[in-house]
Design a protein around this motif. Sequence first.
Motif, PDB file in Angstrom:
ATOM      1  N   LYS A 194       1.086  -1.541  -0.421  1.00 48.52           N
ATOM      2  CA  LYS A 194       0.194   0.439  -0.089  1.00 48.52           C
ATOM      3  C   LYS A 194       0.651   1.297   0.087  1.00 48.52           C
ATOM      4  CE  LYS A 194      -3.946  -2.462   2.035  1.00 48.52           C
ATOM      5  NZ  LYS A 194      -5.052  -2.542   3.303  1.00 48.52           N
ATOM      6  N   GLU A 197       2.067   1.735  -3.765  1.00 45.90           N
ATOM      7  CA  GLU A 197       0.930   2.228  -4.707  1.00 45.90           C
ATOM      8  C   GLU A 197       0.558   3.752  -4.150  1.00 45.90           C
ATOM      9  OE1 GLU A 197      -1.678   0.189  -3.593  1.00 45.90           O
ATOM     10  OE2 GLU A 197      -1.545  -1.542  -4.896  1.00 45.90           O
ATOM     11  N   ARG A 198       1.030   3.912  -2.714  1.00 44.70           N
ATOM     12  CA  ARG A 198       0.948   5.339  -2.345  1.00 44.70           C
ATOM     13  C   ARG A 198       1.653   6.262  -2.744  1.00 44.70           C
ATOM     14  NH1 ARG A 198      -1.366   3.740   2.325  1.00 44.70           N
ATOM     15  NH2 ARG A 198       1.083   4.295   3.877  1.00 44.70           N
ATOM     16  N   GLU A 201       1.886   7.976  -6.810  1.00 42.74           N
ATOM     17  CA  GLU A 201       0.463   8.793  -6.984  1.00 42.74           C
ATOM     18  C   GLU A 201       0.795   9.881  -5.994  1.00 42.74           C
ATOM     19  OE1 GLU A 201      -1.326   8.262  -8.703  1.00 42.74           O
ATOM     20  OE2 GLU A 201      -1.285   6.104  -9.658  1.00 42.74           O
ATOM     21  N   ASN A 202       1.331   9.513  -4.601  1.00 39.02           N
ATOM     22  CA  ASN A 202       1.443  10.864  -3.964  1.00 39.02           C
ATOM     23  C   ASN A 202       2.441  10.512  -2.910  1.00 39.02           C
ATOM     24  OD1 ASN A 202       1.608  13.873  -2.442  1.00 39.02           O
ATOM     25  ND2 ASN A 202      -0.118  12.756  -1.723  1.00 39.02           N
ATOM     26  N   THR A 206       3.708  10.293   0.910  1.00 42.16           N
ATOM     27  CA  THR A 206       4.138   9.272   1.475  1.00 42.16           C
ATOM     28  C   THR A 206       5.249   9.988   2.022  1.00 42.16           C
ATOM     29  OG1 THR A 206       3.089   7.796   0.182  1.00 42.16           O
ATOM     30  CG2 THR A 206       4.715   6.780   0.573  1.00 42.16           C
TER      31      THR A 206
END
Length: 251
Positions: A194, A197-198, A201-202, A206
């Motif tokens: 997770k 994945e975060r 995107e950001n 993170t």
Amino acid sequence: MSHKIAAVCLLMSCLFAAVYGAAKVPIAVYYESLCPDSAKFITEQLYPAVRGELRDVVDLTLVPFGKSQFFTQGAEVTFTCHHGPNECYGNKVHACAIEHIQANSYQVEYTRESLTIDFINCLMKAGKNFPDNVYPGQRCAQENHINNWENIKTCANSTEGSVLLRKAGEATQRLKEPLTSVPTILFNEQFEKKVNERAQENFVGTLCKYVSAPQPHICTAHNGAAAPSITSVSAILGSLLGLWSIIRLFH
């Protein structure tokens, strides 16, 4: 008396360094030189962060191998790469650049780290579109103050490049969780699906969750990033007051 005051000043400088110098967060990025997702992450997420306000809080490791494979036959090492032979060459260029790029004493505005990420960002921006099928290594070197492109090119076309790429492959194979997607991003040498994945995107948001207080402004201003705790602020103030009491003893 002067040496006592000097000792106090040294103590104060150490305290301020500890308070305001946030510990660096180890980040490893496992990627491929011609992977569109790798290019998107490095150019749009990673590069702006590590060349911006967060440059002093990241300890970055780049591993250009991804889903490639290598095979050893005697002294020979052969590679098969996710996006074909051109990617194998690109991976070698990246590995050689990471190994050989050095800062120069007359270029004080550049560090080894900044030169390396500038060069790799340029290569990743080029993607698969090379005008006249010319790999953009020399162009990116010229545009980003890399003075030893010939050494990097020689490395990539020699046994050394194969050795360095094999090391990248071995590092990839040592991951506790086998690499299944590219890029793969580890924080503090730990893989969490997770978080990976975060981060894609950001990345800033993170990363900021791993940066200790007091955080850079971009973290405190970023949605979801924690501000310095009251406990941390109280501890800082207490230490400063204690130092002030010591200084008064010398007057």
